[in-house]
Design a protein around this motif. Structure first.
Motif, PDB file in Angstrom:
ATOM      1  N   LEU A 103     137.293  86.544  -6.176  1.00 41.69           N
ATOM      2  CA  LEU A 103     135.929  86.979  -6.473  1.00 41.69           C
ATOM      3  C   LEU A 103     135.251  87.633  -5.270  1.00 41.69           C
ATOM      4  CD1 LEU A 103     134.733  83.810  -8.457  1.00 41.69           C
ATOM      5  CD2 LEU A 103     135.409  86.015  -9.414  1.00 41.69           C
ATOM      6  N   ALA A 104     135.532  87.123  -4.072  1.00 47.70           N
ATOM      7  CA  ALA A 104     134.794  87.579  -2.892  1.00 47.70           C
ATOM      8  C   ALA A 104     135.292  88.915  -2.348  1.00 47.70           C
ATOM      9  CB  ALA A 104     134.879  86.519  -1.790  1.00 47.70           C
ATOM     10  N   VAL A 105     136.589  89.218  -2.497  1.00 41.94           N
ATOM     11  CA  VAL A 105     137.116  90.454  -1.900  1.00 41.94           C
ATOM     12  C   VAL A 105     136.482  91.710  -2.519  1.00 41.94           C
ATOM     13  CG1 VAL A 105     139.187  91.883  -1.704  1.00 41.94           C
ATOM     14  CG2 VAL A 105     139.257  89.488  -1.027  1.00 41.94           C
ATOM     15  N   PRO A 106     136.484  91.880  -3.852  1.00 42.98           N
ATOM     16  CA  PRO A 106     135.858  93.106  -4.389  1.00 42.98           C
ATOM     17  C   PRO A 106     134.351  93.171  -4.128  1.00 42.98           C
ATOM     18  CG  PRO A 106     136.537  91.630  -6.170  1.00 42.98           C
ATOM     19  CD  PRO A 106     137.104  91.077  -4.930  1.00 42.98           C
ATOM     20  N   VAL A 107     133.670  92.023  -4.235  1.00 40.35           N
ATOM     21  CA  VAL A 107     132.225  92.037  -3.988  1.00 40.35           C
ATOM     22  C   VAL A 107     131.940  92.327  -2.509  1.00 40.35           C
ATOM     23  CG1 VAL A 107     130.104  90.674  -4.095  1.00 40.35           C
ATOM     24  CG2 VAL A 107     131.825  90.433  -5.889  1.00 40.35           C
ATOM     25  N   GLY A 108     132.719  91.707  -1.622  1.00 36.25           N
ATOM     26  CA  GLY A 108     132.529  91.942  -0.188  1.00 36.25           C
ATOM     27  C   GLY A 108     132.797  93.388   0.195  1.00 36.25           C
ATOM     28  N   VAL A 186     133.501  79.702  -7.618  1.00 31.23           N
ATOM     29  CA  VAL A 186     132.328  80.591  -7.502  1.00 31.23           C
ATOM     30  C   VAL A 186     131.511  80.243  -6.256  1.00 31.23           C
ATOM     31  CG1 VAL A 186     130.158  81.249  -8.581  1.00 31.23           C
ATOM     32  CG2 VAL A 186     132.215  81.056  -9.969  1.00 31.23           C
ATOM     33  N   ILE A 187     131.306  78.961  -6.022  1.00 35.54           N
ATOM     34  CA  ILE A 187     130.481  78.594  -4.873  1.00 35.54           C
ATOM     35  C   ILE A 187     131.217  78.887  -3.557  1.00 35.54           C
ATOM     36  CG2 ILE A 187     131.096  76.163  -4.406  1.00 35.54           C
ATOM     37  CD1 ILE A 187     128.035  75.645  -4.495  1.00 35.54           C
ATOM     38  N   LEU A 188     132.543  78.750  -3.570  1.00 40.92           N
ATOM     39  CA  LEU A 188     133.307  79.131  -2.380  1.00 40.92           C
ATOM     40  C   LEU A 188     133.238  80.640  -2.151  1.00 40.92           C
ATOM     41  CD1 LEU A 188     136.536  76.918  -2.481  1.00 40.92           C
ATOM     42  CD2 LEU A 188     134.805  76.980  -0.686  1.00 40.92           C
ATOM     43  N   ALA A 189     133.281  81.409  -3.235  1.00 42.78           N
ATOM     44  CA  ALA A 189     133.178  82.870  -3.105  1.00 42.78           C
ATOM     45  C   ALA A 189     131.858  83.269  -2.463  1.00 42.78           C
ATOM     46  CB  ALA A 189     133.328  83.515  -4.480  1.00 42.78           C
ATOM     47  N   ILE A 190     130.783  82.585  -2.863  1.00 45.58           N
ATOM     48  CA  ILE A 190     129.473  82.882  -2.264  1.00 45.58           C
ATOM     49  C   ILE A 190     129.481  82.536  -0.769  1.00 45.58           C
ATOM     50  CG2 ILE A 190     127.039  82.216  -2.287  1.00 45.58           C
ATOM     51  CD1 ILE A 190     127.357  81.768  -5.322  1.00 45.58           C
ATOM     52  N   MET A 191     130.157  81.447  -0.418  1.00 46.11           N
ATOM     53  CA  MET A 191     130.151  81.014   0.985  1.00 46.11           C
ATOM     54  C   MET A 191     130.986  81.925   1.884  1.00 46.11           C
ATOM     55  SD  MET A 191     130.264  76.880   0.581  1.00 46.11           S
ATOM     56  CE  MET A 191     129.806  76.620   2.284  1.00 46.11           C
ATOM     57  N   THR A 195     131.477  86.550   5.439  1.00 42.16           N
ATOM     58  CA  THR A 195     132.614  86.846   6.322  1.00 42.16           C
ATOM     59  C   THR A 195     133.324  88.109   5.870  1.00 42.16           C
ATOM     60  OG1 THR A 195     132.900  84.478   6.705  1.00 42.16           O
ATOM     61  CG2 THR A 195     134.744  85.910   7.277  1.00 42.16           C
ATOM     62  N   MET A 196     133.604  88.181   4.572  1.00 44.97           N
ATOM     63  CA  MET A 196     134.323  89.330   4.030  1.00 44.97           C
ATOM     64  C   MET A 196     133.512  90.608   4.188  1.00 44.97           C
ATOM     65  SD  MET A 196     137.140  90.082   2.485  1.00 44.97           S
ATOM     66  CE  MET A 196     137.582  91.821   2.279  1.00 44.97           C
ATOM     67  N   ALA A 197     132.225  90.544   3.865  1.00 40.59           N
ATOM     68  CA  ALA A 197     131.392  91.752   3.889  1.00 40.59           C
ATOM     69  C   ALA A 197     131.102  92.213   5.320  1.00 40.59           C
ATOM     70  CB  ALA A 197     130.079  91.474   3.150  1.00 40.59           C
ATOM     71  N   ALA A 198     130.784  91.280   6.208  1.00 46.31           N
ATOM     72  CA  ALA A 198     130.383  91.667   7.566  1.00 46.31           C
ATOM     73  C   ALA A 198     131.541  92.295   8.339  1.00 46.31           C
ATOM     74  CB  ALA A 198     129.849  90.448   8.306  1.00 46.31           C
ATOM     75  N   ILE A 199     132.720  91.667   8.281  1.00 38.77           N
ATOM     76  CA  ILE A 199     133.865  92.215   9.039  1.00 38.77           C
ATOM     77  C   ILE A 199     134.315  93.545   8.439  1.00 38.77           C
ATOM     78  CG2 ILE A 199     136.223  91.781   9.768  1.00 38.77           C
ATOM     79  CD1 ILE A 199     135.588  88.833   9.819  1.00 38.77           C
ATOM     80  N   SER A 200     134.359  93.636   7.099  1.00 33.32           N
ATOM     81  CA  SER A 200     134.759  94.906   6.470  1.00 33.32           C
ATOM     82  C   SER A 200     133.766  96.010   6.813  1.00 33.32           C
ATOM     83  CB  SER A 200     134.841  94.725   4.955  1.00 33.32           C
ATOM     84  OG  SER A 200     135.783  93.752   4.614  1.00 33.32           O
ATOM     85  N   GLY A 240     142.451  91.376   7.612  1.00 33.86           N
ATOM     86  CA  GLY A 240     142.030  90.324   8.541  1.00 33.86           C
ATOM     87  C   GLY A 240     140.765  89.623   8.077  1.00 33.86           C
ATOM     88  N   ALA A 241     139.825  90.382   7.524  1.00 30.75           N
ATOM     89  CA  ALA A 241     138.602  89.779   7.004  1.00 30.75           C
ATOM     90  C   ALA A 241     138.902  88.850   5.837  1.00 30.75           C
ATOM     91  CB  ALA A 241     137.637  90.886   6.558  1.00 30.75           C
ATOM     92  N   ALA A 242     139.816  89.282   4.959  1.00 34.03           N
ATOM     93  CA  ALA A 242     140.167  88.447   3.797  1.00 34.03           C
ATOM     94  C   ALA A 242     140.824  87.140   4.242  1.00 34.03           C
ATOM     95  CB  ALA A 242     141.089  89.228   2.866  1.00 34.03           C
ATOM     96  N   VAL A 243     141.644  87.215   5.279  1.00 29.68           N
ATOM     97  CA  VAL A 243     142.325  85.998   5.744  1.00 29.68           C
ATOM     98  C   VAL A 243     141.340  85.044   6.412  1.00 29.68           C
ATOM     99  CG1 VAL A 243     144.041  85.134   7.355  1.00 29.68           C
ATOM    100  CG2 VAL A 243     144.531  87.125   5.958  1.00 29.68           C
ATOM    101  N   LEU A 244     140.420  85.572   7.180  1.00 26.60           N
ATOM    102  CA  LEU A 244     139.394  84.707   7.768  1.00 26.60           C
ATOM    103  C   LEU A 244     138.557  84.040   6.680  1.00 26.60           C
ATOM    104  CD1 LEU A 244     138.076  86.745  10.824  1.00 26.60           C
ATOM    105  CD2 LEU A 244     139.373  84.617  10.855  1.00 26.60           C
ATOM    106  N   ALA A 245     138.240  84.806   5.648  1.00 24.90           N
ATOM    107  CA  ALA A 245     137.481  84.239   4.535  1.00 24.90           C
ATOM    108  C   ALA A 245     138.287  83.159   3.827  1.00 24.90           C
ATOM    109  CB  ALA A 245     137.100  85.355   3.559  1.00 24.90           C
ATOM    110  N   LEU A 246     139.592  83.394   3.646  1.00 24.95           N
ATOM    111  CA  LEU A 246     140.447  82.389   3.000  1.00 24.95           C
ATOM    112  C   LEU A 246     140.514  81.116   3.844  1.00 24.95           C
ATOM    113  CD1 LEU A 246     142.377  81.577   0.751  1.00 24.95           C
ATOM    114  CD2 LEU A 246     144.227  82.704   2.000  1.00 24.95           C
ATOM    115  N   GLY A 247     140.593  81.271   5.169  1.00 21.93           N
ATOM    116  CA  GLY A 247     140.604  80.100   6.042  1.00 21.93           C
ATOM    117  C   GLY A 247     139.335  79.283   5.900  1.00 21.93           C
ATOM    118  N   ARG A 248     138.193  79.965   5.765  1.00 21.82           N
ATOM    119  CA  ARG A 248     136.932  79.247   5.546  1.00 21.82           C
ATOM    120  C   ARG A 248     136.956  78.518   4.206  1.00 21.82           C
ATOM    121  NH1 ARG A 248     131.163  79.840   5.856  1.00 21.82           N
ATOM    122  NH2 ARG A 248     130.442  77.798   5.138  1.00 21.82           N
ATOM    123  N   ALA A 249     137.510  79.172   3.184  1.00 19.40           N
ATOM    124  CA  ALA A 249     137.537  78.546   1.858  1.00 19.40           C
ATOM    125  C   ALA A 249     138.455  77.328   1.838  1.00 19.40           C
ATOM    126  CB  ALA A 249     137.991  79.572   0.814  1.00 19.40           C
TER     127      ALA A 249
END
Length: 327
Positions: A103-108, A186-191, A195-200, A240-249
């Motif tokens: 959910l977070a990758v396309p929105v980010g 969904v709540i993890l995607a919001i969190m 990370t995903m949006a800022a780094i991208s 790299g942004a997606a992986v950092l986001a996955l680590g947070r999730a």
């Protein structure tokens, strides 16, 4: 004129207090001292990582000696009878994190494109990017409370509609209670969205302007330039942004604990309750008294640590492959 010449001559004779190009003893000592300081900090970080791993491994020994690798696919978690298995928690952690990433990758990426390109005026783009990044500063317990009182009531009609119309699909085959895997995803995607949006966004902003100009001058449209030039050029940074986001999730605890339902089971339905490794650690570690129970929880922590490490190694290899393909 003679005075000016004399002053200029005196200035050329003034020796600077510190010259980074000089090789005298003082500068050499500072240079070597700073180098060794950086080496010490780097080695201390690695040593801390190994120390932390060793402590977790030592405390997990009772469970490792009793269950071995069978702990990974065991499904029982009975504290009263001291029977433990990790599979429901591994499943819940991976599925909820994967759903969040989906959910977070396309929105980010959409947020990164809108805030880096000129779709909006500059006075709108910067505040918008700042507000999205501000989500990362909200404590997870606050997001968890928001999830209980706002997000779950909002998602409940959607989950009911999915169950009533698509219950023949295993993903929506159970009656929803509001708490479950979908709410956690969904709540993890919001969190992880900031990370995903800022780094991208930063990756897209540092791409050379010549790429845009060259593509547009050859007749490409804006969207052709974005999808065929900009995104491929920034692919390594976006991965790299997606992986950092996955680590947070993977490591998120409190918010997930409050909405996932905390039921140790494996079910294909996203509408059903589930459990995750961080959630069970948060719920049970404070009350764990038996050495085997503590060992099982530490074994779960060790598994989470290894999964996170493997994800990061895979990301590094993927980024190198993308960079090699581009070169």
């Amino acid at each position: 004129m003679e005075d000016s010449s004399a002053q200029a001559s005196d200035l050329t004779k003034v020796k600077p207090e510190f010259d980074i190009l000089a090789t005298d003893k003082q500068n050499l000592w500072l240079d070597q001292g700073f180098t060794w300081l950086l080496r010490f900090i780097a080695c201390s970080t690695v040593a801390l990582l190994f120390w932390l791993s060793w402590i977790i491994f030592q405390n997990a020994q009772p469970a490792i000696q009793k269950y071995g690798l069978g702990f990974l696919w065991g499904q029982d978690w009975d504290v009263a009878n001291l029977s433990f298995g990790a599979l429901p928690y591994i499943y819940g952690t991976l599925v909820s994190s994967g759903l969040a990433l989906l959910l977070a990758v396309p929105v980010g990426l959409a947020v990164a494109l809108v805030t880096s390109e000129d779709f909006l005026p500059a006075w709108v783009r910067s505040p918008l990017a700042f507000l999205i990044e501000l989500i990362a500063a909200i404590p997870s317990v606050i997001i968890g409370l928001w999830g209980i009182f706002v997000m779950i009531p909002f998602l409940q009609p959607i989950q009911d509609w999915l169950y009533q119309n698509f219950s023949w699909i295993p993903l929506f085959s159970t009656a929803p209670s509001g708490y479950g895997m979908l709410s956690a995803g969904v709540i993890l995607a919001i969190m992880i969205l900031p990370t995903m949006a800022a780094i991208s966004r930063e990756v897209l902003l540092v791409l050379p302007k010549d790429l845009r100009s060259g593509s547009m001058s050859l007749g490409a449209t804006r969207w052709e330039t974005i999808f065929k030039v900009l995104l491929p050029a920034g692919a390594s940074g976006i991965v790299g942004a997606a992986v950092l986001a996955l680590g947070r999730a993977l490591g998120e605890t409190m918010a997930v604990t409050m909405v996932i339902g905390n039921l140790s089971q494996i079910t294909p339905s996203l509408l059903d309750a589930a459990y995750s490794i961080p959630a069970v650690l948060a719920n049970e570690f404070g009350e764990a008294g038996d050495d085997l129970h503590v060992g099982a929880l530490m074994y779960l922590a060790l598994i989470l640590f290894v999964v996170t490490l493997l994800v990061n190694i895979a990301a590094v290899l993927m980024v190198r492959l993308i960079a090699r393909g581009r070169s």
